[in-house]
Design a protein around this motif. Sequence first.
Motif, PDB file in Angstrom:
ATOM      1  N   TYR A 289      -1.004   1.356   3.048  1.00 29.25           N
ATOM      2  CA  TYR A 289      -0.724   2.320   1.979  1.00 29.25           C
ATOM      3  C   TYR A 289      -0.940   1.688   0.607  1.00 29.25           C
ATOM      4  O   TYR A 289      -1.567   2.284  -0.274  1.00 29.25           O
ATOM      5  N   TYR A 290      -0.443   0.452   0.417  1.00 28.40           N
ATOM      6  CA  TYR A 290      -0.588  -0.212  -0.880  1.00 28.40           C
ATOM      7  C   TYR A 290      -2.059  -0.429  -1.247  1.00 28.40           C
ATOM      8  O   TYR A 290      -2.401  -0.506  -2.427  1.00 28.40           O
TER       9      TYR A 290
ATOM     10  N   GLU B 241      -3.452   7.549  10.028  1.00 23.48           N
ATOM     11  CA  GLU B 241      -2.825   6.288  10.436  1.00 23.48           C
ATOM     12  C   GLU B 241      -1.670   6.561  11.395  1.00 23.48           C
ATOM     13  O   GLU B 241      -1.314   5.716  12.206  1.00 23.48           O
TER      14      GLU B 241
ATOM     15  N   LEU C 134       4.757   7.822   1.742  1.00 22.08           N
ATOM     16  CA  LEU C 134       4.085   6.950   2.714  1.00 22.08           C
ATOM     17  C   LEU C 134       3.528   7.764   3.875  1.00 22.08           C
ATOM     18  O   LEU C 134       2.347   7.634   4.233  1.00 22.08           O
TER      19      LEU C 134
ATOM     20  N   CYS D 145       2.742  -0.023   5.602  1.00 23.00           N
ATOM     21  CA  CYS D 145       2.989  -0.190   4.165  1.00 23.00           C
ATOM     22  C   CYS D 145       1.825  -0.913   3.489  1.00 23.00           C
ATOM     23  O   CYS D 145       1.373  -0.520   2.409  1.00 23.00           O
TER      24      CYS D 145
ATOM     25  N   TRP E  56       0.647  10.278   3.092  1.00 25.77           N
ATOM     26  CA  TRP E  56      -0.651   9.601   3.074  1.00 25.77           C
ATOM     27  C   TRP E  56      -1.086   9.215   4.484  1.00 25.77           C
ATOM     28  O   TRP E  56      -2.245   9.406   4.871  1.00 25.77           O
ATOM     29  N   ALA E  57      -0.156   8.674   5.274  1.00 27.08           N
ATOM     30  CA  ALA E  57      -0.494   8.179   6.609  1.00 27.08           C
ATOM     31  C   ALA E  57      -1.004   9.292   7.514  1.00 27.08           C
ATOM     32  O   ALA E  57      -1.939   9.092   8.300  1.00 27.08           O
TER      33      ALA E  57
ATOM     34  N   SER F 149      -4.449   1.683  -0.460  1.00 29.29           N
ATOM     35  CA  SER F 149      -5.146   2.974  -0.449  1.00 29.29           C
ATOM     36  C   SER F 149      -5.445   3.476  -1.857  1.00 29.29           C
ATOM     37  O   SER F 149      -4.777   3.105  -2.834  1.00 29.29           O
TER      38      SER F 149
ATOM     39  N   TYR G 126      -2.415   5.468  -3.348  1.00 29.35           N
ATOM     40  CA  TYR G 126      -1.361   4.660  -3.970  1.00 29.35           C
ATOM     41  C   TYR G 126      -1.819   4.121  -5.315  1.00 29.35           C
ATOM     42  O   TYR G 126      -1.076   4.153  -6.305  1.00 29.35           O
TER      43      TYR G 126
END
Length: 353
Positions: A83-84, A157, A148, A80, A151-152, A86, A89
């Motif tokens: 992601y925040y 990721e 999430l 998380c 994106w990962a 990135s 996001y």
Amino acid sequence: MGLNPASNMRVPLKYVCEDVDRHGNVRCYVRTPGKRKVRIRALPGTPEFMDEYQAAIATAAEAPPRQADEAKKGSFRYLCIRYYASAAYKALDISTRNWQRRALDAIAVEHGAKPVSMMQARHVRRMRDAKGATPAAANQLVKALRALFSWANEAEETTANPTIGVKKLKYRSDGHHTWTDEEIQKFYESHPLGTKARLALDLLRYTTGRREDAPRLGRQHTRDGRVRFRQAKNEHRNPIDIDIPLHPALAASIAAANVSTNMTFLLTEFGKPFTANGFGNKFKDWCRQADLPHCSAHGIRKATSTALAEAGATPHEIMAITGHQTLEEVERYTKAASRKKTADAAMQKLQRG
């Protein structure tokens, strides 16, 4: 509280603090608990200050907490945080970032330390079903997890996506209540021409703007007999520009409120522009004062769309006013209007018979 150097007045905004540099200049910051402070460079009391304030709140929310280093690599919380931070996001609208983060952080409270590689579709379904009493929230949780893991996977990721095959809960909802003509008149009776509340409703009604749009409108948007503005929703990803005639009723409301020279027509009691949330809450207060507690700002947008359909506007004509990008949403209004006209015609035939 932030200090306004130009007027020596305090700006009552949450999380705003100040310090003085060695030259005696006052500097304003947004400082949220446990997060890095963010500098606001614009002059307090200006629209630019409010824009920076909103962006700073979002930036502070995105910043990894100070204990982020304690998140174990490979854990759900660690993913998380990545992601925040990135670009994907940060490219989202502030409102989208906020609801995604609320949903993901809520999951992390219970599952943050667990290895993300162990998460499977059955776990996602279990979390979804735990919110079955509030299906909209359950579906939002699934939607946030999809964002999430989408994106990962792209960012390498993770190699798995536990949201694949997880369906949203089906439920019936008509969304925000659509105002009736009687309810609009009732609001007008409680908030006559010249009041801020009346102007707020007219801005919503005659621009079909959302609660994010109305508090941003000002003199620069109403020129040459037209209203021109960029809708706030998705303005950074897929901007939609509105260019429509200025309705005479809206022009009269602006004139009566004596705000035609304002950069933003609607101001708080402190003389500052409304935030989207602040305006939404204030509009709910005005609705309650008119004994319309079930009504909301978005319901006005639906009411105008319905009125356009009942007046015979085509779906594409309605889309030019509302900014909708697909026919699916607009066709609901036109189909409902068509059914109403057909029913009226049929009943008239029955009466003649």
